[in-house]
Write an enzyme that holds these catalytic residues in place. Sequence first.
Site, mmCIF file in Angstrom:
data_model
loop_
_atom_site.group_PDB
_atom_site.id
_atom_site.type_symbol
_atom_site.label_atom_id
_atom_site.label_comp_id
_atom_site.label_asym_id
_atom_site.label_seq_id
_atom_site.Cartn_x
_atom_site.Cartn_y
_atom_site.Cartn_z
ATOM 1 N N ASP A 48 0.831 -1.202 0.000
ATOM 2 C CA ASP A 48 0.000 0.000 0.000
ATOM 3 C C ASP A 48 0.866 1.252 0.000
ATOM 4 O OD1 ASP A 48 -2.688 -1.214 2.128
ATOM 5 O OD2 ASP A 48 -2.040 -1.704 0.102
ATOM 6 N N ALA A 49 1.972 1.184 0.749
ATOM 7 C CA ALA A 49 2.830 2.366 0.858
ATOM 8 C C ALA A 49 3.458 2.701 -0.499
ATOM 9 C CB ALA A 49 3.909 2.123 1.894
ATOM 10 N N ASP A 52 0.811 4.249 -2.593
ATOM 11 C CA ASP A 52 0.575 5.633 -2.179
ATOM 12 C C ASP A 52 1.676 6.549 -2.699
ATOM 13 O OD1 ASP A 52 -1.681 4.898 -0.894
ATOM 14 O OD2 ASP A 52 -0.792 4.855 1.110
ATOM 15 N N GLU A 129 -7.207 -28.733 13.854
ATOM 16 C CA GLU A 129 -7.427 -28.744 12.396
ATOM 17 C C GLU A 129 -6.340 -27.924 11.719
ATOM 18 O OE1 GLU A 129 -10.947 -26.385 12.132
ATOM 19 O OE2 GLU A 129 -12.175 -27.836 13.203
ATOM 20 N N LYS A 131 -4.967 -24.906 9.518
ATOM 21 C CA LYS A 131 -5.501 -23.568 9.226
ATOM 22 C C LYS A 131 -5.314 -23.325 7.732
ATOM 23 C CE LYS A 131 -5.576 -18.837 10.888
ATOM 24 N NZ LYS A 131 -5.417 -18.099 9.652
ATOM 25 N N ASP A 133 -5.170 -21.646 4.217
ATOM 26 C CA ASP A 133 -4.862 -20.280 3.778
ATOM 27 C C ASP A 133 -5.709 -19.943 2.548
ATOM 28 O OD1 ASP A 133 -3.731 -17.842 3.702
ATOM 29 O OD2 ASP A 133 -1.754 -18.498 2.990
ATOM 30 N N ARG A 152 -16.553 -12.966 3.992
ATOM 31 C CA ARG A 152 -16.449 -12.474 5.355
ATOM 32 C C ARG A 152 -16.546 -10.948 5.429
ATOM 33 N NH1 ARG A 152 -11.257 -13.216 9.310
ATOM 34 N NH2 ARG A 152 -11.575 -11.241 10.303
ATOM 35 N N TYR A 241 -15.757 -25.950 8.429
ATOM 36 C CA TYR A 241 -15.207 -26.145 9.781
ATOM 37 C C TYR A 241 -15.929 -25.345 10.862
ATOM 38 C CZ TYR A 241 -12.707 -21.909 8.377
ATOM 39 O OH TYR A 241 -12.403 -20.668 7.913
ATOM 40 N N LYS A 305 -9.459 -25.954 18.921
ATOM 41 C CA LYS A 305 -10.756 -25.481 19.412
ATOM 42 C C LYS A 305 -11.229 -26.356 20.560
ATOM 43 C CE LYS A 305 -11.901 -24.133 14.722
ATOM 44 N NZ LYS A 305 -12.677 -24.408 13.513
ATOM 45 N N LYS A 329 0.535 -20.706 14.552
ATOM 46 C CA LYS A 329 1.068 -20.398 13.229
ATOM 47 C C LYS A 329 2.406 -21.089 12.970
ATOM 48 C CE LYS A 329 -1.012 -17.426 11.034
ATOM 49 N NZ LYS A 329 -1.291 -16.046 11.262
ATOM 50 N N CYS A 434 11.530 15.968 16.293
ATOM 51 C CA CYS A 434 10.468 15.399 15.463
ATOM 52 C C CYS A 434 10.660 15.841 14.009
ATOM 53 C CB CYS A 434 9.120 15.880 15.993
ATOM 54 S SG CYS A 434 7.754 15.475 14.899
ATOM 55 N N CYS A 437 7.714 18.424 13.036
ATOM 56 C CA CYS A 437 7.525 19.776 13.577
ATOM 57 C C CYS A 437 8.787 20.355 14.202
ATOM 58 C CB CYS A 437 6.387 19.786 14.591
ATOM 59 S SG CYS A 437 6.782 18.911 16.114
ATOM 60 N N CYS A 458 7.536 12.682 20.024
ATOM 61 C CA CYS A 458 7.510 14.116 19.799
ATOM 62 C C CYS A 458 6.752 14.734 20.972
ATOM 63 C CB CYS A 458 6.784 14.395 18.485
ATOM 64 S SG CYS A 458 6.222 16.086 18.312
ATOM 65 N N CYS A 464 1.916 19.640 16.619
ATOM 66 C CA CYS A 464 2.693 18.866 15.638
ATOM 67 C C CYS A 464 1.741 18.444 14.512
ATOM 68 C CB CYS A 464 3.306 17.632 16.290
ATOM 69 S SG CYS A 464 4.039 16.513 15.073
HETATM 70 S S1 IVH Z 1 -12.215 -21.091 12.965
HETATM 71 C C1 IVH Z 1 -14.301 -17.555 15.443
HETATM 72 N N1 IVH Z 1 -10.876 -22.891 11.654
HETATM 73 O O1 IVH Z 1 -8.624 -18.211 9.815
HETATM 74 C C2 IVH Z 1 -13.257 -17.980 14.486
HETATM 75 N N2 IVH Z 1 -10.677 -20.632 10.936
HETATM 76 O O2 IVH Z 1 -7.934 -16.013 11.772
HETATM 77 C C3 IVH Z 1 -13.717 -19.032 13.545
HETATM 78 N N3 IVH Z 1 -9.264 -20.333 8.978
HETATM 79 O O3 IVH Z 1 -11.281 -16.043 9.263
HETATM 80 C C4 IVH Z 1 -12.654 -19.445 12.619
HETATM 81 N N4 IVH Z 1 -8.756 -22.446 8.682
HETATM 82 O O4 IVH Z 1 -10.700 -17.644 7.399
HETATM 83 C C5 IVH Z 1 -11.156 -21.581 11.756
HETATM 84 N N5 IVH Z 1 -9.788 -24.629 10.562
HETATM 85 C C6 IVH Z 1 -10.074 -23.334 10.663
HETATM 86 C C7 IVH Z 1 -9.555 -22.362 9.772
HETATM 87 C C8 IVH Z 1 -9.871 -21.024 9.956
HETATM 88 C C9 IVH Z 1 -8.599 -21.219 8.223
HETATM 89 C C10 IVH Z 1 -9.261 -18.864 8.750
HETATM 90 C C11 IVH Z 1 -10.637 -18.261 8.652
HETATM 91 C C12 IVH Z 1 -10.690 -17.210 9.712
HETATM 92 C C13 IVH Z 1 -9.253 -16.999 10.027
HETATM 93 C C14 IVH Z 1 -9.135 -16.595 11.488
#
Ligand code: IVH
Length: 717
Positions: A48-49, A52, A129, A131, A133, A152, A241, A305, A329, A434, A437, A458, A464
């Site tokens: 973005d920077a 811009d 589970e 995560k 992407d 979302r 999920y 969870k 992560k 700063c 200013c 600052c 400023c």
């Molecule tokens: S649970 C209340 N489960 O991660 C939260 N999210 O940072 C409900 N995502 O917006 C989300 N895999 O797009 C959940 N096994 C998984 C996931 C998952 C990917 C994503 C999802 C969410 C984001 C949350």
Amino acid sequence: MAARAKKTAVPVEKLTQTQAKVELVRLALEIERHNEHYYQEDAPKISDAAYDALRKRSDAIEARFPGLVTSDSPSKKIGAAPSGRFAKVPHAVPMLSLGNAFSDEDVKDFAERVRKFLKIDGDLDFVAEPKIDGLSLSLRYEDGELVRGATRGDGFTGEDVTANVKTISDIPHKLKGKSIPAVCEVRGEVYILGRDFIGFNKLAEKEGIQLAANPRNFAAGSLRQKDPSITASRPLKFFAYAWGEMSAMPAKTQHGMIEWMEKTGFSTNPLTTLCKNTDDLLNFYRKVEQKRSSLGYDIDGVVYKVDRLDWQERLGFVSRNPRWAIAHKFAAEQATTVLNDIEIQVGRTGALTPVAKLAPVTVGGVVVSNATLHNEDYIKAVGNDGEPIRGGVDIRIGDTVVVQRAGDVIPQIVSVVLDKRPKSAKSYKFPTVCPACGSHAVREQDPKTGELDSIRRCTNSLTCPAQAMERLKHFVARGAFDIDGLGDKQIEEFFADGLVSAPADIFTLKKRDARAQRKLAEREGFGDTSVRNLFDAIDARRKIPLQRFIYALGIRHVGEGNAKLLARHYGSVEVFRKAMIAAGKREESEAYQDLNSIEGIGEVVANAIVEFFKEPHSVDAVDALLKEIEVLPAEKVKSNSPIAGKTVVFTGSLEKFTREEAKATAERLGAKASGSVSKKTDYVVAGPGAGSKLADAQKLGVKVLTEDEWLALVGGS
Ligand code: IVH
């Protein structure tokens, strides 16, 4: 591209008319190209920077050569607003995000927090589970029929992508099985296989069409096509999920819900595992990490969870994240590049933040040309405790550095490749004034510990220009006044033009003298319609809830969470304003004590608020603003609950629930949990061993409840 242009770019003041003309055309083309990447393909190619910077340069050239402004100049196209291609869909149950864990320790802390909150000693079941992407999607079924698919969006409002969603083969149009609840919102992640992404890019290259930056962007771009037949041609996939609104719950556990989704016709992730304890979670993490490269789709971590849904319910949410789940992560992605320069940004509270200007480099599919350097100690490599940072290796301009990016986190520089340090590398001298200013910029000393704050600030909060402008940006941002069409860019322009220098100015724009109005209408790309739309958007915010108003003031340490606590405590803006001014007059005053007694507001926060209101300039700005707007009294969470609007104090060693849980319940039901007993207290909930607070309650005639009586009162919730 942007970097090459930047390196060889002639400063705007030195451009000849002819050079300027050529440069404007080049910039317009480049900006247009990036607009397309961003808005049409969901695949930004630069930060973005950097974007811009392109616009800024184009604007600066136009300002110097007004004769060269053409009708299709980028400055005529205001902000290239969000697509507006799809209808907006409010989410009945918000689509929130997850907190992050980065280490085993973080995971153990998470499990411990859950146990403590629920007051259980032993292990508890979690579902683990991967995560995925991709991008999250909410699918609404009524009487078993798919009626809507929504992205979302900002979590509260998404985009209606029903027609496109219906082209995804993993998504059933009709739910299978008997006794399907009348309303089911199934949520999950849209993603694409790596091989399909590569296949598409190969084809795109051959045909000379735009390549996608990474699988995630490709999936997002494919889902947000205007023409569903294009979406249909992209092999999108979906894992279910989670869920949103459900008229009945088909299961009592997370794993039960996943089994139900599987039975009704969804794909769920085959790696999903029921874990019995923290060791199981960490083993799952390591197993999935090993498999990561062979899965065929991108994942950026795993999610844990709490399995029991009644426990999920009890645990609830803290701001935007559930207490009952966390994302663990994988290690961030890194790349090396050259540090070309260091710039200082001045924030809303005066913080001077060093920003690394990098030779652009791709880190995990995104081009990075800026990264944070945190503060001056971080560059010098010696902490304020005298301890070395990065083994004492300082960061110099010209160094080859390792850049790291993890999820949405701002990219940062994690180390220096010393072997590549050129002789010409220059140590950086952090400014003590700063850059905006010229006022002194100092590092405050903690009066208690004597430690220097790592942030240099600052000292001129009053005038400023950088601070004033950042405060304005915060004021109009999401969560605060959230004024449509008034973003960072417009604030920068209006501020530079002298149209707006304090919050109240935004609301007086319309009635200001004709000159200001003319100036506004004459702005490039800001015709009569835009002016009218802007005034409408501003008028729409003349009524604002107290918590947003407090948050918008931009007081240090007062984020959305604290603003909510303050709003609930004081109820109205008049009471809040008066109390804050009184609290500032004398630190020992009742008003100050009261502020300090709010659960969740610590001394540091209380002092920051008091400091703000001690400044006559701040109070003047607040008062000028209050003349223009109406602040609505604090919203009660559940006004029909038996404890709505009441103040409760918990004391003694509670046995049936934890203090944190009790406070969360009280807040959810619209009550205020306080730390001290006064005339204003409605209930004192006393566990065994309650002492002085119980005595105070009895003295003041405040109703005292046992833990069981409390549970009966709140209906066991
Ligand atoms: S649970 C209340 N489960 O991660 C939260 N999210 O940072 C409900 N995502 O917006 C989300 N895999 O797009 C959940 N096994 C998984 C996931 C998952 C990917 C994503 C999802 C969410 C984001 C949350």
